[in-house]
Design a protein around this motif. Structure first.
Motif, PDB file in Angstrom:
ATOM      1  N   SER A 183     -38.541  45.581  -5.430  1.00  0.00           N
ATOM      2  CA  SER A 183     -39.756  45.714  -6.296  1.00  0.00           C
ATOM      3  C   SER A 183     -40.386  44.273  -6.629  1.00  0.00           C
ATOM      4  O   SER A 183     -40.407  43.959  -7.802  1.00  0.00           O
ATOM      5  CB  SER A 183     -39.247  46.321  -7.587  1.00  0.00           C
ATOM      6  OG  SER A 183     -38.845  47.796  -7.319  1.00  0.00           O
ATOM      7  N   LYS A 184     -40.844  44.039  -5.524  1.00  0.00           N
ATOM      8  CA  LYS A 184     -41.695  42.404  -5.752  1.00  0.00           C
ATOM      9  C   LYS A 184     -42.916  42.701  -5.707  1.00  0.00           C
ATOM     10  O   LYS A 184     -43.667  43.592  -4.741  1.00  0.00           O
ATOM     11  CB  LYS A 184     -40.944  41.552  -4.724  1.00  0.00           C
ATOM     12  CG  LYS A 184     -39.709  41.160  -4.811  1.00  0.00           C
ATOM     13  CD  LYS A 184     -39.067  40.085  -3.963  1.00  0.00           C
ATOM     14  CE  LYS A 184     -37.714  39.714  -4.252  1.00  0.00           C
ATOM     15  NZ  LYS A 184     -37.036  38.797  -3.520  1.00  0.00           N
ATOM     16  N   ASP A 201     -44.117  29.665 -14.221  1.00  0.00           N
ATOM     17  CA  ASP A 201     -43.244  30.630 -13.316  1.00  0.00           C
ATOM     18  C   ASP A 201     -42.523  29.965 -12.164  1.00  0.00           C
ATOM     19  O   ASP A 201     -41.783  30.584 -11.167  1.00  0.00           O
ATOM     20  CB  ASP A 201     -43.881  31.703 -12.840  1.00  0.00           C
ATOM     21  CG  ASP A 201     -44.357  32.737 -13.966  1.00  0.00           C
ATOM     22  OD1 ASP A 201     -43.826  32.634 -14.947  1.00  0.00           O
ATOM     23  OD2 ASP A 201     -45.434  33.481 -14.060  1.00  0.00           O
ATOM     24  N   GLY A 238     -45.098  47.569 -14.074  1.00  0.00           N
ATOM     25  CA  GLY A 238     -43.874  47.624 -13.334  1.00  0.00           C
ATOM     26  C   GLY A 238     -43.477  48.701 -12.357  1.00  0.00           C
ATOM     27  O   GLY A 238     -43.000  48.256 -11.450  1.00  0.00           O
ATOM     28  N   LYS A 291     -43.139  48.683  -8.499  1.00  0.00           N
ATOM     29  CA  LYS A 291     -41.820  49.485  -7.786  1.00  0.00           C
ATOM     30  C   LYS A 291     -42.256  50.733  -6.655  1.00  0.00           C
ATOM     31  O   LYS A 291     -41.394  50.821  -5.974  1.00  0.00           O
ATOM     32  CB  LYS A 291     -40.979  50.190  -9.156  1.00  0.00           C
ATOM     33  CG  LYS A 291     -39.765  51.057  -8.529  1.00  0.00           C
ATOM     34  CD  LYS A 291     -39.456  51.692  -9.910  1.00  0.00           C
ATOM     35  CE  LYS A 291     -38.040  52.446  -9.532  1.00  0.00           C
ATOM     36  NZ  LYS A 291     -37.552  53.364 -10.646  1.00  0.00           N
ATOM     37  N   SER A 329     -47.001  38.570 -14.947  1.00  0.00           N
ATOM     38  CA  SER A 329     -45.804  37.977 -14.418  1.00  0.00           C
ATOM     39  C   SER A 329     -44.657  38.908 -14.541  1.00  0.00           C
ATOM     40  O   SER A 329     -43.667  38.719 -13.581  1.00  0.00           O
ATOM     41  CB  SER A 329     -45.729  36.674 -14.987  1.00  0.00           C
ATOM     42  OG  SER A 329     -44.748  35.935 -14.777  1.00  0.00           O
ATOM     43  N   HIS A 330     -44.367  39.146 -15.812  1.00  0.00           N
ATOM     44  CA  HIS A 330     -42.966  40.069 -16.112  1.00  0.00           C
ATOM     45  C   HIS A 330     -43.173  41.263 -15.138  1.00  0.00           C
ATOM     46  O   HIS A 330     -41.860  41.618 -14.578  1.00  0.00           O
ATOM     47  CB  HIS A 330     -43.207  40.325 -17.383  1.00  0.00           C
ATOM     48  CG  HIS A 330     -41.686  41.039 -17.665  1.00  0.00           C
ATOM     49  ND1 HIS A 330     -40.492  40.551 -17.915  1.00  0.00           N
ATOM     50  CD2 HIS A 330     -41.380  42.700 -17.857  1.00  0.00           C
ATOM     51  CE1 HIS A 330     -39.811  41.277 -18.321  1.00  0.00           C
ATOM     52  NE2 HIS A 330     -40.173  42.403 -18.199  1.00  0.00           N
ATOM     53  N   THR A 374     -44.510  41.766 -12.148  1.00  0.00           N
ATOM     54  CA  THR A 374     -44.208  41.497 -10.867  1.00  0.00           C
ATOM     55  C   THR A 374     -42.819  40.630 -10.740  1.00  0.00           C
ATOM     56  O   THR A 374     -42.585  40.229  -9.526  1.00  0.00           O
ATOM     57  CB  THR A 374     -45.372  40.643 -10.186  1.00  0.00           C
ATOM     58  OG1 THR A 374     -45.585  39.472 -10.999  1.00  0.00           O
ATOM     59  CG2 THR A 374     -46.606  41.460 -10.073  1.00  0.00           C
ATOM     60  N   GLN A 375     -42.378  40.430 -11.900  1.00  0.00           N
ATOM     61  CA  GLN A 375     -41.084  39.821 -12.163  1.00  0.00           C
ATOM     62  C   GLN A 375     -40.957  38.368 -11.671  1.00  0.00           C
ATOM     63  O   GLN A 375     -39.869  37.811 -11.031  1.00  0.00           O
ATOM     64  CB  GLN A 375     -40.025  40.356 -11.284  1.00  0.00           C
ATOM     65  CG  GLN A 375     -39.684  42.088 -11.861  1.00  0.00           C
ATOM     66  CD  GLN A 375     -38.650  42.579 -10.904  1.00  0.00           C
ATOM     67  OE1 GLN A 375     -37.920  42.128 -10.367  1.00  0.00           O
ATOM     68  NE2 GLN A 375     -38.976  44.202 -10.630  1.00  0.00           N
ATOM     69  N   THR A 433     -41.795  37.392  -9.159  1.00  0.00           N
ATOM     70  CA  THR A 433     -40.901  37.260  -7.686  1.00  0.00           C
ATOM     71  C   THR A 433     -41.885  36.843  -6.484  1.00  0.00           C
ATOM     72  O   THR A 433     -41.354  36.859  -5.262  1.00  0.00           O
ATOM     73  CB  THR A 433     -40.627  38.614  -7.577  1.00  0.00           C
ATOM     74  OG1 THR A 433     -41.559  39.521  -7.486  1.00  0.00           O
ATOM     75  CG2 THR A 433     -39.233  39.167  -8.351  1.00  0.00           C
TER      76      THR A 433
END
Length: 438
Positions: A17-18, A41, A279, A283, A429-430, A432-433, A435
């Motif tokens: 899940s990026k 980040d 999120g 995913k 940012s959170h 998309t982790q 990533t």
């Protein structure tokens, strides 16, 4: 040169899940805040102006693609963010700015548009040729034939590839996005109901027809660099409401794209979505999240709050010549209504409210107006010279008050504005982790 976006697609192919968020803005405070977020980040940053903002004629920002590149590089130097970690994209490159002209005229300008973007070093190109031109034989509101759209997209891709080879820029090969933005740019008008999700059959037809045309035109080797398709996942925002993402409604669509290695979805108008919705989009293979108005909305929120603080300080004789910023902005918008009058409707009290607070944030088109810029600088100067009382900061900008107390930022108006914008970038940012790390 490395194209960071390909890493995102490869990760999605492996089931991770990026994702990455795309900053669609030319506002310098938004761009600096985004760079500071990416710096924290340790990630790359994707920035994309639209064909209306930046084009060979200057667009409404007054910048051509090379001007925008220089603008971004100057900002990156100011915050010491490595320019090689910035990916520049061109959004909606196609005939939309010239849709009232004939297809031949509009496409000729579109080819030049793509050419100057690639020459300037942009490496993510959204081929958007879905808009009908003046002499296209379609009923009002009806879509263009898929083959016409694909042929026009392929012609632009061909120009991009030829230009890249000639330019010999030290940048990665361009990657491409196909499909059009289903949500209205800048948000929908009026009240919203459920938004229809793109059908699997429509998404498949777009992919297959475009692939067929690309191969016929000798662009088969480029198809692997067509990394994303724009579809409607069921998200939208209007002046005062938001349609939130519902994973159950796009489950079939999400599963469909997993059958196409090297392809993900790009979601537009993701502004104002709750964190869990963002999120879930990532995913579900909507790996590229576009955000624009929410960032300038946050900027406007911060400036308005600072303006209210300034008014309180003036009333207490701490400031002698207040900027009257909110009144100045509204008067400029009244004097030059072109950017909002087709989008806001109602009686004057309602219009005044929308000019200030609408989610679509049409005020973002006025920040470069000389009168508005002067008032903003006066506001910042006043609050820099007369120290902001902490109780007022707590009253109007609670999170920034806490950041000052914690030593995260100084009690400086520009730092306060950047921190407010970063409340939004932090969500993305959170989601998309973070990533998109290199």
């Amino acid at each position: 040169m490395k194209n960071y976006l390909l890493d995102i697609v490869k990760a999605q192919d492996k089931g991770a899940s990026k994702g990455v968020y795309s900053v669609c803005s030319s506002n310098k405070y938004v761009l600096v805040a985004s760079m500071l977020q990416a710096k924290e980040d340790e990630s790359f940053l994707l920035i994309e102006p639209t064909a209306n903002q930046v084009n060979q004629f200057g667009g409404y920002t007054g910048m051509k693609p090379k001007d925008f590149v220089d603008f971004i590089q100057d900002l990156a130097d100011q915050v010491q963010f490595p320019v090689d970690r910035i990916v520049l994209g061109g959004d909606h490159l196609g005939p939309n700015p010239w849709k009232n002209e004939t297809a031949e005229e509009a496409m000729e300008k579109s080819r030049e548009l793509v050419k100057v973007y690639v020459q300037a070093g942009f490496t993510k190109i959204h081929l958007d040729t879905s808009i009908p031109c003046a002499d296209d034989d379609v009923l009002p509101g009806a879509p263009l034939n898929d083959y016409i759209v694909a042929e026009r997209s392929a012609s632009l891709c061909q120009v991009a590839e030829e230009t890249y080879l000639k330019a010999k820029n030290e940048v990665a090969k361009p990657v491409y996005v196909i499909g059009t933005e289903v949500p209205i740019p800048g948000g929908a008008e009026g009240e919203l109901e459920d938004i229809e999700v793109t059908s699997v059959s429509a998404a498949q037809k777009t992919l297959e027809v475009t692939k067929e045309v690309f191969y016929k035109r000798g662009l088969g080797d480029v198809w692997d660099r067509v990394i994303a398709q724009v579809v409607q996942p069921g998200v939208e925002f209007g002046n005062s409401d938001v349609v939130e993402y519902d994973p159950s409604k796009s489950a079939d669509l999400s599963q469909f794209i997993k059958n196409y290695e090297g392809k993900v979805f790009e979601a537009h108008s993701t502004d104002y979505q709750p964190l869990d919705c963002l999120g879930n989009l990532v995913k579900d293979s909507f790996a590229i999240l576009k955000v624009g108005p929410w960032l300038t909305f946050a900027f406007r929120e911060a400036v308005f709050a600072l303006s209210m603080i300034e008014e309180e300080m003036a009333a207490n004789q701490k400031i002698q010549s207040p900027s009257n910023f909110r009144e100045v902005l509204d008067q400029v918008m009244l004097d030059h209504p072109e950017a909002w009058e087709k989008h806001y409707h109602g009686e004057e009290p309602q219009l005044k409210f929308l000019r200030k607070y609408s989610y679509s944030d049409r005020s973002r088109y006025y920040w470069e107006n000389p009168t508005v810029k002067e008032a903003l600088e006066t506001l910042f100067d006043n609050l820099s010279q007369a120290e902001i009382p902490l109780p007022l900061l707590s009253q109007y900008l609670t999170n920034q008050y806490r950041a000052v107390l914690n030593g995260q930022i100084k009690k400086d108006p520009k730092e306060i504005v950047l921190h407010k914008i970063r409340e939004v970038t932090a969500w993305y940012s959170h989601a998309t982790q973070a990533t998109n790390n290199a």
